[in-house]
Scaffold this active site. Sequence first.
Site, short mmCIF file in Angstrom:
data_model
loop_
_atom_site.label_atom_id
_atom_site.label_comp_id
_atom_site.label_asym_id
_atom_site.label_seq_id
_atom_site.Cartn_x
_atom_site.Cartn_y
_atom_site.Cartn_z
N ASP A 148 31.14 51.01 43.41
CA ASP A 148 32.41 50.82 42.69
C ASP A 148 33.36 49.97 43.54
OD1 ASP A 148 33.63 52.92 40.26
OD2 ASP A 148 34.96 51.45 41.19
N THR A 208 39.68 50.68 38.74
CA THR A 208 40.27 51.76 37.93
C THR A 208 39.72 53.13 38.32
OG1 THR A 208 38.60 51.29 36.23
CG2 THR A 208 40.80 50.35 35.92
N GLY A 218 34.46 55.89 38.22
CA GLY A 218 35.40 55.92 37.10
C GLY A 218 35.26 57.21 36.32
N TYR A 226 37.43 41.73 26.79
CA TYR A 226 36.57 42.92 26.83
C TYR A 226 35.46 42.81 25.79
CZ TYR A 226 35.44 47.97 26.84
OH TYR A 226 34.81 49.19 26.92
#
Length: 311
Positions: free
Chosen positions: A32, A36, A11, A144
């Site tokens: 990963d 995103t 990222g 989040y």
Amino acid sequence: MKKILITGGAGFIGTHLCERLLNDGNEVICLDNFFTGNKQNVIHLLKNPYFELIRHDVTTSFFIEVDEIYNLACPASPIHYQYNSIKTIKTSVMGAINMLGLAKRIKAKILQASTSEVYGDPIIHPQTEDYWGNVNPIGLRSCYDEGKRCAESLFMNYYFQNNVRIKIVRIFNTYGPKMHPNDGRVVSNFIIQALKNKPITIYGDGTQTRSFQYVDDLIEGMIRMMNSDDSIIGPINIGNPNEFTILELAQTIIKLTNSKSKIEFFKLPQDDPTQRKPDITLAQKNLNNWQPKILIEEGLLKTIDYFKSII
Ligand code: NAD
Ligand code: UDP
């Protein structure tokens, strides 16, 4: 040579961390799921024999022998973390459990990339680490915010119960090259809009504030935290206390890009924090006088150059 695992390493922040840790002479394993992040971000590192890229989702367990773990895996922009909110919670919570379990088993040091979002829409200003925050547990941002708060709790409990060598940093708004062009964050949005002479989209009246940190300053802070004495576990704020209104940010970016863009105002998203500024006294004291060095105009110019090169 240390062997270091970076989750979310492909990222925005992870890529800078991979580069820096390799340059410092370490072996880096980048893990990963490319939600995103993407391979393109780290493709230039693949020729380095001390770099490994692994496709894996942190919500399932993973086994490896390493000395240190940086746990960054989690979408960070509101658009991305709200896209599949349940997955965001799983990533923060199950990702933390899996990585802490690994750290416990192999006796590795582990650093959590937490966030200023644990303070929610803060009533205390600037935010100190002892502030418990003002978070809406059922709002749009809660997947989040609460996921990251639960991850902090897990880190502390693995420390208390199992003596895992933990480190928690609370990262404030960070920007720089390699930000995802479509992640909807304010710096990338405004720069791309300005470069295309399109309207600059301010949500609300633009009086809400943020304090923007250039990515190199963050990376230095994170590495100093990882290398600090085991007694320093955090949480520690890592951010640049330079506070701006979103309107001021828009005007600065228009000026730096010589753009013809006009400012337009749109509805403010739910629970958008009205103010945010880190108190970095603890970081300065515990991390060898760490403090951000890059001024906003210098950092924005580097970021503008990056976006010019990709659009
Ligand atoms: P990013 O979205 O660019 O990077 C997150 C990375 O995690 C991506 O590469 C993504 O593919 C990966 N990922 C997501 N879910 C995963 C999963 N289940 N398994 C494996 N990998 C997964 O975001 P970023 O800005 O680089 O943020 C990195 C970390 O720093 C995040 O944990 C974020 O919460 C934290 N943080 C960032 C900021 C900021 O301003 N950028 C501020 C506070 C905290
Ligand atoms: N914002 C804005 N226009 C945009 C994108 C964001 O005015 O095109 C605002 C957003 O409402 C928030 C601030 O900029 O008040 C920072 O947003 P971002 O998503 O970058 O980060 P966060 O809200 O998570 O701090």
